[in-house]
Design an enzyme around this catalytic site. Sequence first.
Site, PDB file in Angstrom:
ATOM      1  N   THR A  20       0.827  -1.215   0.000  1.00 14.39           N
ATOM      2  CA  THR A  20       0.000   0.000   0.000  1.00 14.39           C
ATOM      3  C   THR A  20       0.864   1.268   0.000  1.00 14.39           C
ATOM      4  OG1 THR A  20      -1.642  -1.222   1.260  1.00 14.39           O
ATOM      5  CG2 THR A  20      -1.878   1.172   1.233  1.00 14.39           C
ATOM      6  N   VAL A  21       1.838   1.323   0.897  1.00 18.03           N
ATOM      7  CA  VAL A  21       2.650   2.539   1.034  1.00 18.03           C
ATOM      8  C   VAL A  21       3.829   2.517   0.058  1.00 18.03           C
ATOM      9  CG1 VAL A  21       3.907   4.027   2.627  1.00 18.03           C
ATOM     10  CG2 VAL A  21       1.990   2.662   3.480  1.00 18.03           C
ATOM     11  N   LYS A 110       5.702   1.225  13.132  1.00 20.16           N
ATOM     12  CA  LYS A 110       5.562   1.555  14.569  1.00 20.16           C
ATOM     13  C   LYS A 110       5.699   0.334  15.449  1.00 20.16           C
ATOM     14  CE  LYS A 110       1.377   1.059  12.570  1.00 20.16           C
ATOM     15  NZ  LYS A 110       0.902   1.584  11.289  1.00 20.16           N
ATOM     16  N   GLU A 134       8.895   9.323  10.511  1.00 14.62           N
ATOM     17  CA  GLU A 134       7.714  10.203  10.515  1.00 14.62           C
ATOM     18  C   GLU A 134       6.428   9.438  10.224  1.00 14.62           C
ATOM     19  OE1 GLU A 134       7.633  13.820  11.122  1.00 14.62           O
ATOM     20  OE2 GLU A 134       5.698  12.899  11.516  1.00 14.62           O
ATOM     21  N   VAL A 137       3.830   7.298  13.000  1.00 15.51           N
ATOM     22  CA  VAL A 137       2.750   7.813  13.850  1.00 15.51           C
ATOM     23  C   VAL A 137       1.888   8.770  13.044  1.00 15.51           C
ATOM     24  CG1 VAL A 137       2.145   8.988  15.991  1.00 15.51           C
ATOM     25  CG2 VAL A 137       4.282   7.703  15.859  1.00 15.51           C
ATOM     26  N   GLY A 192     -11.622  -0.868   3.407  1.00 13.94           N
ATOM     27  CA  GLY A 192     -10.178  -1.108   3.416  1.00 13.94           C
ATOM     28  C   GLY A 192      -9.451  -0.415   4.554  1.00 13.94           C
ATOM     29  N   GLU A 195      -8.082  -4.185   8.706  1.00 11.22           N
ATOM     30  CA  GLU A 195      -7.593  -5.435   8.124  1.00 11.22           C
ATOM     31  C   GLU A 195      -8.645  -6.523   8.309  1.00 11.22           C
ATOM     32  OE1 GLU A 195      -4.561  -5.717   6.708  1.00 11.22           O
ATOM     33  OE2 GLU A 195      -4.206  -3.600   7.110  1.00 11.22           O
ATOM     34  N   LYS A 210       2.030   3.557  18.871  1.00 14.34           N
ATOM     35  CA  LYS A 210       2.208   4.979  18.540  1.00 14.34           C
ATOM     36  C   LYS A 210       2.313   5.822  19.821  1.00 14.34           C
ATOM     37  CE  LYS A 210      -0.278   4.282  14.212  1.00 14.34           C
ATOM     38  NZ  LYS A 210      -1.599   4.227  13.585  1.00 14.34           N
ATOM     39  N   GLY A 311      -3.240   5.259   4.738  1.00 19.88           N
ATOM     40  CA  GLY A 311      -3.446   5.292   3.284  1.00 19.88           C
ATOM     41  C   GLY A 311      -2.125   5.420   2.562  1.00 19.88           C
TER      42      GLY A 311
HETATM   43  P1  NDP Z   1       1.585  -4.004   2.870  1.00 18.88           P
HETATM   44  O1  NDP Z   1       1.205  -5.248   3.554  1.00 18.88           O
HETATM   45  O2  NDP Z   1       0.620  -3.395   1.903  1.00 18.88           O
HETATM   46  O3  NDP Z   1       2.957  -4.229   2.083  1.00 18.88           O
HETATM   47  C1  NDP Z   1       4.016  -4.961   2.628  1.00 18.88           C
HETATM   48  C2  NDP Z   1       5.077  -5.155   1.556  1.00 18.88           C
HETATM   49  O4  NDP Z   1       6.173  -5.822   2.150  1.00 18.88           O
HETATM   50  C3  NDP Z   1       4.626  -6.010   0.366  1.00 18.88           C
HETATM   51  O5  NDP Z   1       5.090  -5.458  -0.839  1.00 18.88           O
HETATM   52  C4  NDP Z   1       5.310  -7.361   0.629  1.00 18.88           C
HETATM   53  O6  NDP Z   1       5.685  -8.052  -0.556  1.00 18.88           O
HETATM   54  C5  NDP Z   1       6.564  -6.906   1.322  1.00 18.88           C
HETATM   55  N1  NDP Z   1       7.121  -7.975   2.139  1.00 18.88           N
HETATM   56  C6  NDP Z   1       6.504  -8.712   3.091  1.00 18.88           C
HETATM   57  N2  NDP Z   1       7.356  -9.604   3.613  1.00 18.88           N
HETATM   58  C7  NDP Z   1       8.534  -9.425   2.976  1.00 18.88           C
HETATM   59  C8  NDP Z   1       9.797 -10.058   3.045  1.00 18.88           C
HETATM   60  N3  NDP Z   1      10.016 -11.050   3.898  1.00 18.88           N
HETATM   61  N4  NDP Z   1      10.791  -9.604   2.237  1.00 18.88           N
HETATM   62  C9  NDP Z   1      10.563  -8.595   1.354  1.00 18.88           C
HETATM   63  N5  NDP Z   1       9.391  -7.974   1.229  1.00 18.88           N
HETATM   64  C10 NDP Z   1       8.385  -8.383   2.036  1.00 18.88           C
HETATM   65  O7  NDP Z   1       1.986  -2.957   4.013  1.00 18.88           O
HETATM   66  P2  NDP Z   1       1.713  -1.388   4.058  1.00 18.88           P
HETATM   67  O8  NDP Z   1       2.289  -0.747   2.849  1.00 18.88           O
HETATM   68  O9  NDP Z   1       0.300  -1.111   4.408  1.00 18.88           O
HETATM   69  O10 NDP Z   1       2.551  -0.957   5.365  1.00 18.88           O
HETATM   70  C11 NDP Z   1       3.961  -0.884   5.359  1.00 18.88           C
HETATM   71  C12 NDP Z   1       4.448  -0.270   6.652  1.00 18.88           C
HETATM   72  O11 NDP Z   1       3.950   1.046   6.764  1.00 18.88           O
HETATM   73  C13 NDP Z   1       3.996  -1.003   7.907  1.00 18.88           C
HETATM   74  O12 NDP Z   1       5.004  -0.952   8.877  1.00 18.88           O
HETATM   75  C14 NDP Z   1       2.791  -0.210   8.352  1.00 18.88           C
HETATM   76  O13 NDP Z   1       2.554  -0.306   9.742  1.00 18.88           O
HETATM   77  C15 NDP Z   1       3.233   1.176   7.986  1.00 18.88           C
HETATM   78  N6  NDP Z   1       2.128   2.101   7.789  1.00 18.88           N
HETATM   79  C16 NDP Z   1       1.119   1.787   6.945  1.00 18.88           C
HETATM   80  C17 NDP Z   1       0.070   2.640   6.766  1.00 18.88           C
HETATM   81  C18 NDP Z   1      -1.038   2.333   5.832  1.00 18.88           C
HETATM   82  O14 NDP Z   1      -1.962   3.135   5.728  1.00 18.88           O
HETATM   83  N7  NDP Z   1      -1.011   1.207   5.113  1.00 18.88           N
HETATM   84  C19 NDP Z   1       0.012   3.913   7.495  1.00 18.88           C
HETATM   85  C20 NDP Z   1       1.157   4.178   8.334  1.00 18.88           C
HETATM   86  C21 NDP Z   1       2.168   3.291   8.477  1.00 18.88           C
HETATM   87  P3  NDP Z   1       4.584  -8.635  -1.573  1.00 18.88           P
HETATM   88  O15 NDP Z   1       3.999  -7.407  -2.239  1.00 18.88           O
HETATM   89  O16 NDP Z   1       5.332  -9.465  -2.514  1.00 18.88           O
HETATM   90  O17 NDP Z   1       3.593  -9.376  -0.741  1.00 18.88           O
HETATM   91  N1  HSE Z   2      -4.209   0.625  10.906  1.00 17.82           N
HETATM   92  C1  HSE Z   2      -3.736   1.950  11.114  1.00 17.82           C
HETATM   93  C2  HSE Z   2      -4.927   2.893  11.312  1.00 17.82           C
HETATM   94  C3  HSE Z   2      -2.916   2.380   9.902  1.00 17.82           C
HETATM   95  O1  HSE Z   2      -6.075   2.484  11.168  1.00 17.82           O
HETATM   96  O2  HSE Z   2      -4.703   4.046  11.661  1.00 17.82           O
HETATM   97  C4  HSE Z   2      -1.985   3.493  10.184  1.00 17.82           C
HETATM   98  O3  HSE Z   2      -1.010   3.160  11.114  1.00 17.82           O
END
Ligand code: NDP
Ligand code: HSE
Length: 436
Positions: A20-21, A110, A134, A137, A192, A195, A210, A311
């Site tokens: 996602t990110v 986090k 950054e 949180v 979405g 989870e 956080k 997001g």
């Molecule tokens: P996702 O689950 O969408 O993406 C995780 C990514 O990590 C995927 O591309 C996955 O690969 C890859 N991955 C997983 N395991 C491995 C591994 N062993 N080796 C290499 N790559 C791996 O996560 P998000 O983007 O939602 O979140 C990422 C981080 O950002 C998290 O720490 C989350 O807490 C933080 N965050 C997320 C927010 C959000 O809104 N989503 C908001 C704030 C923070 P593959 O694509 O092949 O499965």
């Molecule tokens: N699951 C978290 C939330 C994503 O709903 O705020 C951002 O950390």
Amino acid sequence: MTENRPTDGVVRVGLLGCGTVGSQVVRLLREHGDDWAARSGAHLELVGIAVRDTAAERDPWVPRDLLTDDAEGLVGRADVVIELIGGIEPARTLVLRALRSGATVVTGNKALLAAHGPELHAAAEAGDADLYYEAAVAGAVPVVYGLRESLAGDKITAVLGIVNGTTNYILDEMATRGLSFDQALSQAQELGYAEADPTADVDGHDAAAKAAILASLAFHTRVGIDDVPVTGIRHITAEDMAEARETGHVMKLLAVARRTVSGGTEGISVRVHPALVPAAHPLAAVHGAFNAVVVESESAGRLMFYGQGAGGAPTASAVLSDVVAAANHKVHGGHAPRESTYAELPLHGPDATAARTQVQLRLAHAPGTLAAVAGVYGEEGVSIDSVRQQRSADGVAQLTIISDVSTEAALERTVARLAEEPHVHEVISVTRVEGA
Ligand code: NDP
Ligand code: HSE
């Protein structure tokens, strides 16, 4: 150790995770790379994107030739490592390796920071490397920078935050549209926000991680996730929401960190719990999946940081602000602020923690009932702020009592005694009141 300052004006960026990110980070690097270069003085070259499954479908802007399943190898050839895998392992091992080798790490993780912060900061120290977080949180909201840098010349007294978008969405839907918890959760999952397994959000663990990060920054003291008592929102009912409205409040899941004093010793308390916030308080106006953090400090007074807490694109914005800062330092020298833990304030327990509660009781509608209840409050030294009584047809009344500020310990003793009081049929709920 790798050379910390590249000499060719190119900063090699390794991205771990393209979900996602991560995918949005790739898009923004491709769309605005020239701007980031002009701002940092360095060309940001994306040298690899580590994922679990290199064959999986990706957004169209993700260059397939950069995908790799060799995350370790990628860490070894990057000046800046962006960790967006999430969870503890393999993120922890990869981040430690990067920091020890002198690479800057930018992470939104986090859970990792709140569980292993000291180890990560020690690795950064050992590698003379920088750690930026950054995005960890409140997503796009620049509250980490605010606490770590903007307020470095002030004394923070309290931090109150809505730091989980999923739970704020659920509570907001319950409050404004009268949905049950289960209905609001299903809706959050369909959109979405939550989870498939929403445990970390609804049970408050995401907010606790956080809260630990915010408290560490605000009070220059190490706070880990295990130091944060947590109550989630699963038990909140539509009736709780209706009663909150009647008493002029809005229910929010809050991360609360405060300076406290016990026996003349300064300390802190850090908590995550649902709380009733007065309808006029700025946090009451935070709707949907938005986040907000109110910081109270000695000189600046009250500040509020507000925006999208989750997001892909909003979180990528926070990641890229760190990447641009990191690139700047790589080219022009300098460092991110180091971990600051000099204050080492103790964590205070219920005897030193100030709180207010709303208690809802079902009790006999009979002479002497109110006096008995008020007597318990008085004997425990807890002052009552307001009382609302509703009479039901069957000779049973419902009482909603909001206390003045007391200690957590006195409030807990009061509730324990009310539960034993003969006139009281049931303690329906006990909810914190914050922000008065
Ligand atoms: P996702 O689950 O969408 O993406 C995780 C990514 O990590 C995927 O591309 C996955 O690969 C890859 N991955 C997983 N395991 C491995 C591994 N062993 N080796 C290499 N790559 C791996 O996560 P998000 O983007 O939602 O979140 C990422 C981080 O950002 C998290 O720490 C989350 O807490 C933080 N965050 C997320 C927010 C959000 O809104 N989503 C908001 C704030 C923070 P593959 O694509 O092949 O499965
Ligand atoms: N699951 C978290 C939330 C994503 O709903 O705020 C951002 O950390």
